[in-house]
Design an enzyme around this catalytic site. Structure first.
Site, PDB file in Angstrom:
ATOM      1  N   CYS A  13      -6.231   4.700  -0.616  1.00  0.00           N
ATOM      2  CA  CYS A  13      -5.189   4.066  -1.435  1.00  0.00           C
ATOM      3  C   CYS A  13      -5.700   2.691  -1.843  1.00  0.00           C
ATOM      4  O   CYS A  13      -6.918   2.442  -1.813  1.00  0.00           O
ATOM      5  CB  CYS A  13      -3.859   3.999  -0.687  1.00  0.00           C
ATOM      6  SG  CYS A  13      -3.890   3.031   0.827  1.00  0.00           S
TER       7      CYS A  13
ATOM      8  N   ASN B 241      -5.034   0.237   2.010  1.00  0.00           N
ATOM      9  CA  ASN B 241      -5.304   0.892   3.306  1.00  0.00           C
ATOM     10  C   ASN B 241      -4.378   0.382   4.415  1.00  0.00           C
ATOM     11  O   ASN B 241      -4.749   0.331   5.584  1.00  0.00           O
ATOM     12  CB  ASN B 241      -6.783   0.759   3.713  1.00  0.00           C
ATOM     13  CG  ASN B 241      -7.214   1.683   4.856  1.00  0.00           C
ATOM     14  OD1 ASN B 241      -8.089   1.348   5.627  1.00  0.00           O
ATOM     15  ND2 ASN B 241      -6.612   2.843   4.970  1.00  0.00           N
TER      16      ASN B 241
ATOM     17  N   CYS C  93      -0.672   1.201   3.876  1.00  0.00           N
ATOM     18  CA  CYS C  93       0.570   1.991   3.769  1.00  0.00           C
ATOM     19  C   CYS C  93       0.272   3.490   3.621  1.00  0.00           C
ATOM     20  O   CYS C  93       0.435   4.263   4.556  1.00  0.00           O
ATOM     21  CB  CYS C  93       1.421   1.513   2.592  1.00  0.00           C
ATOM     22  SG  CYS C  93       2.011  -0.183   2.736  1.00  0.00           S
ATOM     23  N   ARG C  94      -0.174   3.907   2.428  1.00  0.00           N
ATOM     24  CA  ARG C  94      -0.262   5.346   2.158  1.00  0.00           C
ATOM     25  C   ARG C  94      -1.427   6.034   2.857  1.00  0.00           C
ATOM     26  O   ARG C  94      -1.251   7.082   3.488  1.00  0.00           O
ATOM     27  CB  ARG C  94      -0.357   5.576   0.638  1.00  0.00           C
ATOM     28  CG  ARG C  94       0.915   5.218  -0.097  1.00  0.00           C
ATOM     29  CD  ARG C  94       0.700   5.113  -1.585  1.00  0.00           C
ATOM     30  NE  ARG C  94      -0.140   3.964  -1.924  1.00  0.00           N
ATOM     31  CZ  ARG C  94      -0.578   3.677  -3.131  1.00  0.00           C
ATOM     32  NH1 ARG C  94      -0.266   4.487  -4.144  1.00  0.00           N
ATOM     33  NH2 ARG C  94      -1.298   2.594  -3.362  1.00  0.00           N
ATOM     34  N   SER C  95      -2.647   5.473   2.720  1.00  0.00           N
ATOM     35  CA  SER C  95      -3.792   6.217   3.281  1.00  0.00           C
ATOM     36  C   SER C  95      -3.829   6.225   4.813  1.00  0.00           C
ATOM     37  O   SER C  95      -4.207   7.258   5.391  1.00  0.00           O
ATOM     38  CB  SER C  95      -5.115   5.756   2.670  1.00  0.00           C
ATOM     39  OG  SER C  95      -5.396   4.412   2.949  1.00  0.00           O
TER      40      SER C  95
ATOM     41  N   ASP D  35       3.396   3.953  -4.635  1.00  0.00           N
ATOM     42  CA  ASP D  35       3.106   2.815  -3.768  1.00  0.00           C
ATOM     43  C   ASP D  35       4.424   2.288  -3.181  1.00  0.00           C
ATOM     44  O   ASP D  35       5.296   1.845  -3.926  1.00  0.00           O
ATOM     45  CB  ASP D  35       2.432   1.732  -4.630  1.00  0.00           C
ATOM     46  CG  ASP D  35       2.017   0.523  -3.820  1.00  0.00           C
ATOM     47  OD1 ASP D  35       2.405   0.421  -2.635  1.00  0.00           O
ATOM     48  OD2 ASP D  35       1.303  -0.322  -4.390  1.00  0.00           O
TER      49      ASP D  35
HETATM   50  P1  4NP Z   1      -1.241   0.916   0.005  1.00  0.00           P
HETATM   51  O1  4NP Z   1      -0.079  -0.126  -0.359  1.00  0.00           O
HETATM   52  O2  4NP Z   1      -2.216   0.919  -1.143  1.00  0.00           O
HETATM   53  O3  4NP Z   1      -0.509   2.205   0.145  1.00  0.00           O
HETATM   54  O4  4NP Z   1      -1.852   0.417   1.308  1.00  0.00           O
HETATM   55  C1  4NP Z   1      -0.308  -1.426  -0.760  1.00  0.00           C
HETATM   56  C2  4NP Z   1      -0.587  -2.396   0.175  1.00  0.00           C
HETATM   57  C3  4NP Z   1      -0.790  -3.700  -0.215  1.00  0.00           C
HETATM   58  C4  4NP Z   1      -0.718  -4.041  -1.555  1.00  0.00           C
HETATM   59  C5  4NP Z   1      -0.446  -3.067  -2.495  1.00  0.00           C
HETATM   60  C6  4NP Z   1      -0.247  -1.759  -2.087  1.00  0.00           C
HETATM   61  N1  4NP Z   1      -0.898  -5.387  -1.952  1.00  0.00           N
HETATM   62  O5  4NP Z   1      -0.748  -5.671  -3.151  1.00  0.00           O
HETATM   63  O6  4NP Z   1      -1.195  -6.250  -1.101  1.00  0.00           O
END
Ligand code: 4NP
Length: 168
Positions: free
Chosen positions: A11, A14, A16-18, A127
């Site tokens: 993602c 790294n 939340c989703r992955s 997201d």
């Molecule tokens: P992820 O979610 O890609 O599922 O880990 C996010 C985590 C942090 C951010 C964006 C999406 N950020 O902008 O910091």
């Protein structure tokens, strides 16, 4: 040594989703030890390198029996394209980033995770970072569906003897 297959979930951050996908798929993979699966996750961005998964992701996962507490964020590296059979992106932006950085001679099949989710109309895992708790539940729903489909796919491949190469 039995054959192995290696899967990397990807993602943006790294956190939340992955890592959710890694934790869920690890749990599913425990039911199929003969597949000898290697499972990891990474982000296309480095903002959160070294951090544990977001507390909302950890809590939502824990409510369904998945433990994400030992995971730490890292960024995708070139070696991942050679080590892993699958790089599975959570959304099209991450897929495009992965395809753009793909080195010559890469082993990995680079795809959207939800290609493996049967009966799901969404193609991307939204997201959840800037949203509420419901977003983390949706991530789990989508990741569980994709994990079941991915495991069936890998079992089918192994059954056909189409299981080339141990981890390089
Ligand atoms: P992820 O979610 O890609 O599922 O880990 C996010 C985590 C942090 C951010 C964006 C999406 N950020 O902008 O910091």
């Amino acid at each position: 040594m039995p054959e192995s297959r290696a899967v990397l979930f990807v993602c943006l951050g790294n956190i939340c989703r992955s890592p959710t996908a890694e934790g869920v798929f690890r749990h599913y993979a425990q039911g199929c030890p003969s597949l000898n699966l290697a499972v990891d996750s990474a982000g296309t961005a480095a903002y959160h390198t070294g951090k544990a998964p977001d507390s909302r992701a950890r809590q939502a996962a824990a409510r369904r029996g998945y433990d994400l507490s030992a995971l730490r964020a890292r960024q995708v590296v070139t070696e991942d394209y050679h080590r892993f059979d699958y790089l599975l992106a959570m959304d099209r932006q991450n897929l495009d980033d992965l395809l753009r950085r793909r080195p010559p001679g890469a082993r990995a099949d680079v795809r959207l995770l939800l290609d493996f989710a049967e009966g799901v109309s969404l193609r991307e895992v939204p997201d959840p970072y800037y949203g509420g708790e419901q977003g983390f539940e949706q991530v789990l729903d989508l990741v569980e569906a994709a994990s079941a489909g991915l495991l069936s796919h890998l079992l089918e491949q192994a059954g056909r003897g189409n299981n080339p190469g141990a981890l390089r």
